[in-house]
Design a protein around this motif. Structure first.
Motif, PDB file in Angstrom:
ATOM      1  N   PHE A   1       0.843  -1.187   0.000  1.00 39.84           N
ATOM      2  CA  PHE A   1       0.000   0.000   0.000  1.00 39.84           C
ATOM      3  C   PHE A   1       0.880   1.239   0.000  1.00 39.84           C
ATOM      4  O   PHE A   1       2.007   1.213   0.505  1.00 39.84           O
ATOM      5  CB  PHE A   1      -0.918   0.006   1.228  1.00 39.84           C
ATOM      6  N   VAL A   2       0.348   2.315  -0.555  1.00 37.13           N
ATOM      7  CA  VAL A   2       1.052   3.589  -0.547  1.00 37.13           C
ATOM      8  C   VAL A   2       1.039   4.120   0.883  1.00 37.13           C
ATOM      9  O   VAL A   2      -0.016   4.191   1.517  1.00 37.13           O
ATOM     10  CB  VAL A   2       0.395   4.601  -1.510  1.00 37.13           C
ATOM     11  N   ALA A   3       2.201   4.460   1.382  1.00 32.69           N
ATOM     12  CA  ALA A   3       2.338   4.930   2.759  1.00 32.69           C
ATOM     13  C   ALA A   3       1.720   6.313   2.932  1.00 32.69           C
ATOM     14  O   ALA A   3       1.697   7.122   1.993  1.00 32.69           O
ATOM     15  CB  ALA A   3       3.814   4.980   3.145  1.00 32.69           C
ATOM     16  N   ALA A   4       1.251   6.575   4.128  1.00 33.17           N
ATOM     17  CA  ALA A   4       0.785   7.915   4.463  1.00 33.17           C
ATOM     18  C   ALA A   4       1.980   8.865   4.353  1.00 33.17           C
ATOM     19  O   ALA A   4       3.076   8.545   4.801  1.00 33.17           O
ATOM     20  CB  ALA A   4       0.217   7.940   5.877  1.00 33.17           C
ATOM     21  N   GLY A   5       1.772   9.998   3.715  1.00 33.26           N
ATOM     22  CA  GLY A   5       2.842  10.978   3.541  1.00 33.26           C
ATOM     23  C   GLY A   5       3.783  10.684   2.386  1.00 33.26           C
ATOM     24  O   GLY A   5       4.770  11.405   2.190  1.00 33.26           O
ATOM     25  N   ALA A   6       3.499   9.641   1.613  1.00 37.60           N
ATOM     26  CA  ALA A   6       4.396   9.245   0.528  1.00 37.60           C
ATOM     27  C   ALA A   6       4.525  10.321  -0.541  1.00 37.60           C
ATOM     28  O   ALA A   6       5.629  10.574  -1.040  1.00 37.60           O
ATOM     29  CB  ALA A   6       3.924   7.937  -0.106  1.00 37.60           C
ATOM     30  N   ALA A   7       3.438  10.960  -0.902  1.00 36.23           N
ATOM     31  CA  ALA A   7       3.491  11.970  -1.966  1.00 36.23           C
ATOM     32  C   ALA A   7       4.394  13.132  -1.563  1.00 36.23           C
ATOM     33  O   ALA A   7       5.230  13.583  -2.353  1.00 36.23           O
ATOM     34  CB  ALA A   7       2.087  12.461  -2.307  1.00 36.23           C
ATOM     35  N   GLU A   8       4.249  13.588  -0.330  1.00 27.22           N
ATOM     36  CA  GLU A   8       5.089  14.703   0.121  1.00 27.22           C
ATOM     37  C   GLU A   8       6.547  14.269   0.247  1.00 27.22           C
ATOM     38  O   GLU A   8       7.454  15.025  -0.089  1.00 27.22           O
ATOM     39  CB  GLU A   8       4.582  15.276   1.446  1.00 27.22           C
ATOM     40  N   ARG A   9       6.779  13.052   0.691  1.00 32.15           N
ATOM     41  CA  ARG A   9       8.141  12.521   0.780  1.00 32.15           C
ATOM     42  C   ARG A   9       8.778  12.496  -0.610  1.00 32.15           C
ATOM     43  O   ARG A   9       9.928  12.892  -0.786  1.00 32.15           O
ATOM     44  CB  ARG A   9       8.113  11.119   1.395  1.00 32.15           C
ATOM     45  N   LEU A  10       8.013  12.053  -1.606  1.00 32.02           N
ATOM     46  CA  LEU A  10       8.524  12.024  -2.978  1.00 32.02           C
ATOM     47  C   LEU A  10       8.794  13.426  -3.500  1.00 32.02           C
ATOM     48  O   LEU A  10       9.812  13.669  -4.149  1.00 32.02           O
ATOM     49  CB  LEU A  10       7.540  11.304  -3.905  1.00 32.02           C
ATOM     50  N   ARG A  11       7.883  14.355  -3.224  1.00 30.22           N
ATOM     51  CA  ARG A  11       8.097  15.746  -3.674  1.00 30.22           C
ATOM     52  C   ARG A  11       9.370  16.314  -3.066  1.00 30.22           C
ATOM     53  O   ARG A  11      10.141  16.980  -3.748  1.00 30.22           O
ATOM     54  CB  ARG A  11       6.895  16.617  -3.305  1.00 30.22           C
ATOM     55  N   GLU A  12       9.596  16.056  -1.794  1.00 30.96           N
ATOM     56  CA  GLU A  12      10.790  16.568  -1.126  1.00 30.96           C
ATOM     57  C   GLU A  12      12.053  15.936  -1.716  1.00 30.96           C
ATOM     58  O   GLU A  12      13.049  16.627  -1.942  1.00 30.96           O
ATOM     59  CB  GLU A  12      10.722  16.316   0.381  1.00 30.96           C
ATOM     60  N   GLU A  13      12.009  14.629  -1.984  1.00 25.61           N
ATOM     61  CA  GLU A  13      13.151  13.969  -2.633  1.00 25.61           C
ATOM     62  C   GLU A  13      13.420  14.604  -3.991  1.00 25.61           C
ATOM     63  O   GLU A  13      14.573  14.859  -4.351  1.00 25.61           O
ATOM     64  CB  GLU A  13      12.874  12.475  -2.823  1.00 25.61           C
ATOM     65  N   ARG A  14      12.359  14.830  -4.757  1.00 23.06           N
ATOM     66  CA  ARG A  14      12.512  15.418  -6.095  1.00 23.06           C
ATOM     67  C   ARG A  14      13.042  16.845  -6.021  1.00 23.06           C
ATOM     68  O   ARG A  14      13.841  17.263  -6.856  1.00 23.06           O
ATOM     69  CB  ARG A  14      11.186  15.384  -6.851  1.00 23.06           C
ATOM     70  N   ARG A  15      12.583  17.615  -5.026  1.00 22.44           N
ATOM     71  CA  ARG A  15      13.099  18.980  -4.853  1.00 22.44           C
ATOM     72  C   ARG A  15      14.606  18.939  -4.598  1.00 22.44           C
ATOM     73  O   ARG A  15      15.361  19.729  -5.171  1.00 22.44           O
ATOM     74  CB  ARG A  15      12.400  19.679  -3.686  1.00 22.44           C
ATOM     75  N   GLN A  16      15.015  18.021  -3.732  1.00 21.82           N
ATOM     76  CA  GLN A  16      16.440  17.902  -3.414  1.00 21.82           C
ATOM     77  C   GLN A  16      17.233  17.464  -4.642  1.00 21.82           C
ATOM     78  O   GLN A  16      18.304  17.997  -4.914  1.00 21.82           O
ATOM     79  CB  GLN A  16      16.642  16.911  -2.261  1.00 21.82           C
ATOM     80  N   GLN A  17      16.709  16.512  -5.394  1.00 26.74           N
ATOM     81  CA  GLN A  17      17.375  16.073  -6.621  1.00 26.74           C
ATOM     82  C   GLN A  17      17.467  17.213  -7.631  1.00 26.74           C
ATOM     83  O   GLN A  17      18.493  17.380  -8.290  1.00 26.74           O
ATOM     84  CB  GLN A  17      16.632  14.884  -7.242  1.00 26.74           C
ATOM     85  N   PHE A  18      16.395  17.995  -7.737  1.00 28.90           N
ATOM     86  CA  PHE A  18      16.387  19.146  -8.634  1.00 28.90           C
ATOM     87  C   PHE A  18      17.496  20.118  -8.245  1.00 28.90           C
ATOM     88  O   PHE A  18      18.265  20.578  -9.096  1.00 28.90           O
ATOM     89  CB  PHE A  18      15.020  19.836  -8.587  1.00 28.90           C
ATOM     90  N   ALA A  19      17.584  20.415  -6.962  1.00 23.44           N
ATOM     91  CA  ALA A  19      18.626  21.334  -6.492  1.00 23.44           C
ATOM     92  C   ALA A  19      20.011  20.763  -6.771  1.00 23.44           C
ATOM     93  O   ALA A  19      20.896  21.477  -7.268  1.00 23.44           O
ATOM     94  CB  ALA A  19      18.456  21.611  -5.000  1.00 23.44           C
ATOM     95  N   ASP A  20      20.207  19.495  -6.484  1.00 22.49           N
ATOM     96  CA  ASP A  20      21.520  18.876  -6.689  1.00 22.49           C
ATOM     97  C   ASP A  20      21.919  18.809  -8.153  1.00 22.49           C
ATOM     98  O   ASP A  20      23.065  19.090  -8.508  1.00 22.49           O
ATOM     99  CB  ASP A  20      21.541  17.453  -6.106  1.00 22.49           C
ATOM    100  N   HIS A  21      20.965  18.426  -9.009  1.00 27.85           N
ATOM    101  CA  HIS A  21      21.293  18.203 -10.423  1.00 27.85           C
ATOM    102  C   HIS A  21      21.266  19.449 -11.286  1.00 27.85           C
ATOM    103  O   HIS A  21      21.931  19.492 -12.316  1.00 27.85           O
ATOM    104  CB  HIS A  21      20.347  17.149 -11.026  1.00 27.85           C
ATOM    105  N   TYR A  22      20.474  20.435 -10.903  1.00 24.44           N
ATOM    106  CA  TYR A  22      20.320  21.616 -11.747  1.00 24.44           C
ATOM    107  C   TYR A  22      20.826  22.903 -11.099  1.00 24.44           C
ATOM    108  O   TYR A  22      21.559  23.668 -11.711  1.00 24.44           O
ATOM    109  CB  TYR A  22      18.848  21.799 -12.167  1.00 24.44           C
ATOM    110  N   LEU A  23      20.395  23.156  -9.877  1.00 20.91           N
ATOM    111  CA  LEU A  23      20.733  24.438  -9.268  1.00 20.91           C
ATOM    112  C   LEU A  23      22.200  24.542  -8.868  1.00 20.91           C
ATOM    113  O   LEU A  23      22.835  25.573  -9.121  1.00 20.91           O
ATOM    114  CB  LEU A  23      19.837  24.708  -8.061  1.00 20.91           C
TER     115      LEU A  23
END
Length: 123
Positions: free
Chosen positions: A69-91
Motif C-alpha cells: 500500500f502507498v504509505a501515508a505521507g508518501a506523496a510529500e516525501r517524494l516531492r521533497e526527494e525530487r526537490r532535493q534532486q532538482f537542487a543537486d542536479h540543476y541548481l
C-alpha cells in the motif's frame, strides 16, 4: 520501458509517478509484483526489486496478507526527494557556472523570469 536503465528502477519510478500525479492515492493498494510482472512482461523478481526500493524508502508499506500500500505521507516525501534532486542536479551546477561568469543572484533571477515568461510559465 527505457532499455538504457534497469527495469526495476523504471518500475519504481512508474509507481512514484502514479503517487505524484494522484492516480495512486496514499493508503491505496499498489500493484502487486505479479501484476507488474504480467503487465510489463518481466520476471516477478525484477518487479519485486522495484517495489522493494520503494518499501526501503518508506513510499510503500507491506500489509501482511493484503499486499503493498502507498504509505501515508508518501506523496510529500517524494516531492521533497525530487526537490532535493532538482537542487543537486540543476541548481548547484547552475550556480557554479554563474559564479564563473560573474552573474549575481539578481541576474540569475531576472534570467529565470525572462525564460519562464517565454515558456508561458507565470508566477
Amino acid at each position: 520501458m527505457d532499455e538504457g536503465r534497469p527495469l526495476f528502477v523504471q518500475i519504481a519510478e512508474e509507481i512514484e509517478g502514479s503517487v505524484l500525479d494522484g492516480s495512486l492515492q496514499e493508503e491505496e493498494r499498489a500493484p502487486s509484483t505479479n501484476e507488474l510482472a504480467a503487465f510489463h512482461r518481466i520476471n516477478p523478481a525484477t518487479a519485486a526489486k522495484g517495489i522493494n526500493l520503494l518499501v526501503d524508502r518508506g513510499i510503500l508499506v507491506k500489509r501482511r496478507g493484503l499486499g503493498m500500500f502507498v504509505a501515508a505521507g508518501a506523496a510529500e516525501r517524494l516531492r521533497e526527494e525530487r526537490r532535493q534532486q532538482f537542487a543537486d542536479h540543476y541548481l548547484t551546477p547552475m550556480l557554479a557556472e554563474a559564479r564563473h561568469i560573474g552573474l549575481s543572484v539578481e541576474n540569475i533571477i531576472q534570467l529565470l523570469r525572462e525564460r519562464a515568461q517565454q515558456s508561458g510559465i507565470h508566477e
